[in-house]
Design a protein around this motif. Structure first.
Motif, mmCIF file in Angstrom:
data_model
loop_
_atom_site.group_PDB
_atom_site.id
_atom_site.type_symbol
_atom_site.label_atom_id
_atom_site.label_comp_id
_atom_site.label_asym_id
_atom_site.label_seq_id
_atom_site.Cartn_x
_atom_site.Cartn_y
_atom_site.Cartn_z
ATOM 1 N N ASP A 60 0.856 -1.189 0.000
ATOM 2 C CA ASP A 60 0.000 0.000 0.000
ATOM 3 C C ASP A 60 0.889 1.235 0.000
ATOM 4 O OD1 ASP A 60 -1.766 2.053 0.305
ATOM 5 O OD2 ASP A 60 -2.855 1.168 1.991
ATOM 6 N N PRO A 61 1.086 1.856 -1.163
ATOM 7 C CA PRO A 61 2.014 2.994 -1.256
ATOM 8 C C PRO A 61 1.643 4.195 -0.394
ATOM 9 C CG PRO A 61 1.491 2.133 -3.431
ATOM 10 C CD PRO A 61 0.550 1.478 -2.477
ATOM 11 N N GLN A 62 0.374 4.239 0.092
ATOM 12 C CA GLN A 62 -0.009 5.339 0.969
ATOM 13 C C GLN A 62 0.566 5.183 2.379
ATOM 14 O OE1 GLN A 62 -4.175 6.947 0.466
ATOM 15 N NE2 GLN A 62 -4.487 4.927 -0.453
ATOM 16 N N ILE A 63 1.006 3.991 2.710
ATOM 17 C CA ILE A 63 1.523 3.700 4.051
ATOM 18 C C ILE A 63 3.043 3.704 4.010
ATOM 19 C CG2 ILE A 63 1.625 1.967 5.886
ATOM 20 C CD1 ILE A 63 -1.161 1.066 5.036
ATOM 21 N N ALA A 64 3.644 4.372 4.985
ATOM 22 C CA ALA A 64 5.097 4.483 5.037
ATOM 23 C C ALA A 64 5.725 3.148 5.420
ATOM 24 C CB ALA A 64 5.506 5.558 6.038
ATOM 25 N N ALA A 65 6.785 2.799 4.720
ATOM 26 C CA ALA A 65 7.559 1.608 5.040
ATOM 27 C C ALA A 65 8.631 1.962 6.069
ATOM 28 C CB ALA A 65 8.202 1.056 3.773
ATOM 29 N N PRO A 66 9.232 0.964 6.728
ATOM 30 C CA PRO A 66 10.331 1.236 7.667
ATOM 31 C C PRO A 66 11.438 2.045 6.998
ATOM 32 C CG PRO A 66 9.615 -1.038 7.873
ATOM 33 C CD PRO A 66 8.877 -0.477 6.689
ATOM 34 N N GLY A 67 11.957 2.999 7.735
ATOM 35 C CA GLY A 67 12.982 3.885 7.197
ATOM 36 C C GLY A 67 12.467 5.251 6.807
ATOM 37 N N SER A 68 11.140 5.394 6.719
ATOM 38 C CA SER A 68 10.561 6.717 6.434
ATOM 39 C C SER A 68 10.767 7.634 7.628
ATOM 40 C CB SER A 68 9.069 6.589 6.136
ATOM 41 O OG SER A 68 8.839 5.874 4.942
ATOM 42 N N THR A 69 11.053 8.900 7.354
ATOM 43 C CA THR A 69 11.251 9.880 8.426
ATOM 44 C C THR A 69 10.348 11.100 8.272
ATOM 45 O OG1 THR A 69 13.013 11.048 7.241
ATOM 46 C CG2 THR A 69 13.675 9.209 8.660
ATOM 47 N N LEU A 70 9.492 11.118 7.258
ATOM 48 C CA LEU A 70 8.683 12.300 6.953
ATOM 49 C C LEU A 70 7.903 12.753 8.188
ATOM 50 C CD1 LEU A 70 7.945 14.126 4.524
ATOM 51 C CD2 LEU A 70 5.943 12.658 4.178
ATOM 52 N N CYS A 71 8.041 14.035 8.514
ATOM 53 C CA CYS A 71 7.407 14.552 9.722
ATOM 54 C C CYS A 71 6.992 16.006 9.512
ATOM 55 C CB CYS A 71 8.347 14.437 10.923
ATOM 56 S SG CYS A 71 9.849 15.415 10.780
ATOM 57 N N ALA A 72 6.339 16.571 10.508
ATOM 58 C CA ALA A 72 5.848 17.947 10.430
ATOM 59 C C ALA A 72 7.011 18.930 10.308
ATOM 60 C CB ALA A 72 5.006 18.271 11.660
ATOM 61 N N PRO A 73 6.812 20.037 9.587
ATOM 62 C CA PRO A 73 7.912 20.985 9.349
ATOM 63 C C PRO A 73 8.475 21.607 10.620
ATOM 64 C CG PRO A 73 5.813 21.886 8.586
ATOM 65 C CD PRO A 73 5.582 20.446 8.879
ATOM 66 N N ASP A 74 7.635 21.838 11.651
ATOM 67 C CA ASP A 74 8.155 22.451 12.863
ATOM 68 C C ASP A 74 9.170 21.555 13.550
ATOM 69 O OD1 ASP A 74 6.010 20.701 13.351
ATOM 70 O OD2 ASP A 74 5.565 21.629 15.274
ATOM 71 N N LYS A 75 8.995 20.242 13.461
ATOM 72 C CA LYS A 75 9.960 19.325 14.069
ATOM 73 C C LYS A 75 11.302 19.386 13.354
ATOM 74 C CE LYS A 75 10.601 14.504 15.473
ATOM 75 N NZ LYS A 75 10.028 13.131 15.469
ATOM 76 N N ARG A 76 11.279 19.631 12.059
ATOM 77 C CA ARG A 76 12.515 19.644 11.270
ATOM 78 C C ARG A 76 13.394 20.859 11.568
ATOM 79 N NH1 ARG A 76 11.054 18.380 5.116
ATOM 80 N NH2 ARG A 76 13.336 18.566 4.985
ATOM 81 N N VAL A 77 12.816 21.900 12.158
ATOM 82 C CA VAL A 77 13.601 23.105 12.470
ATOM 83 C C VAL A 77 13.711 23.352 13.977
ATOM 84 C CG1 VAL A 77 13.114 24.215 10.262
ATOM 85 C CG2 VAL A 77 11.578 24.595 12.197
ATOM 86 N N ALA A 78 13.286 22.392 14.804
ATOM 87 C CA ALA A 78 13.310 22.597 16.255
ATOM 88 C C ALA A 78 14.715 22.854 16.763
ATOM 89 C CB ALA A 78 12.695 21.392 16.964
ATOM 90 N N HIS A 79 15.702 22.146 16.229
ATOM 91 C CA HIS A 79 17.094 22.331 16.681
ATOM 92 C C HIS A 79 17.640 23.690 16.243
ATOM 93 C CE1 HIS A 79 17.265 20.821 12.623
ATOM 94 N NE2 HIS A 79 18.570 20.985 12.542
#
Length: 291
Positions: free
Chosen positions: A97-116
């Protein structure tokens, strides 16, 4: 006045593995030590990712970034710190099911990507404009998410380094400029040689440079065996340069590099041999309009 060249050392990245390079730094201590040595060798900017010390995989853990920045700043207050925000953009579709992320996916909300970035407030951070297949995953950077990240980066007082991987990314950058999301003067890094991205050759680099907006300080680099040829090409076209173990594991054909400092030393030698002068961190700050 002759324009000086800013050299960035990309210390570890997130895709290179210990199997690719036995000297790849993994822990915050190892990454900091190699960053400091690269700065002593001539790099005015160090581009930084962190990795999980146990798995060696790319990480977004704030405590790792905190330790890394502290270790560098304890010994060097001048080198320009460039933290990645590229982590958190990878999506691997499941086979069933291509809509479901497989192991190794890291896609997350943009605010988390700039928290550091918001907490540590480095001089610069990357902002990747690519949506493409990279390695074993798709990289997804939607205009909405990039706009959110850009706003948070500017609010933190940090300068975004816009990373483009193909001509479409450059077109999107121009749209962001027209809408005031991204502000001049620009800092653009062009990535060549990623599979299914911009080809690492002089013609491609020259085309991308010809399309850059005014008031842009730009750099470019190549991946793998094209790392040093593209470093020379960037200099010859009037840009800044980048080299590091994020981009290549080799100092010569068939010979592993021992460290980022060794790559920087060869990079500075190439620039000097072509008539260039390497900018100090202080001079790079002036060129880039950093405080």
């Amino acid at each position: 006045m002759v324009k000086k060249t800013i050299l960035t050392a990309a210390i570890t990245g997130n895709l290179m593995s210990p199997e690719n390079s036995p000297h790849l730094p993994i822990t915050p201590k190892q990454i900091a030590e190699q960053a400091l040595d690269a700065a002593k060798a001539g790099a005015s900017i160090v581009h930084l990712h962190v990795r999980d010390p146990e798995t060696a995989k790319g990480s977004m853990r704030l405590e790792l970034y905190r330790e890394l920045v502290q270790r560098i700043r304890e010994q060097d207050e001048e080198v320009i710190l460039n933290l990645t925000t590229g982590e958190g953009g990878r999506f691997i579709p499941s086979d069933d099911d291509p809509q479901i992320a497989a192991p190794g996916s890291t896609l997350c909300a943009p605010d988390k990507r700039v928290a550091h970035v918001e907490e540590l407030r480095p001089d610069i951070c990357t902002l990747d404009f690519n949506t493409m297949w990279s390695g074993q995953a798709s990289v997804i950077n939607t205009p909405r998410n990039l706009e959110i990240m850009a706003g948070r980066i500017y609010a933190a007082g940090v300068k975004p380094e816009i990373e483009i991987f193909d001509s479409g990314d450059l077109h999107m950058l121009k749209d962001f400029l027209s809408r005031g999301v991204i502000k001049k003067p620009l800092m653009v890094q062009m990535v060549l040689g990623v599979r299914f991205g911009a080809v690492a050759n002089p013609e491609t680099m020259a085309y991308l440079v010809s399309q850059l907006p005014e008031e842009t300080e730009w750099a470019a680099f190549g991946i793998g065996r094209m790392a040093f040829p593209m470093l020379a090409q960037a200099f010859l076209l009037g840009g800044h340069c980048r080299i590091g173990m994020e981009d290549t594991a080799y100092i010569e054909k068939g010979e592993y590099c021992r460290s980022n400092a060794q790559l920087v030393e060869k990079g500075t030698s190439i620039i000097h041999s072509l008539g260039g002068t390497i900018a100090s961190s202080g001079e790079a700050r002036t060129i880039l309009g950093l405080s």
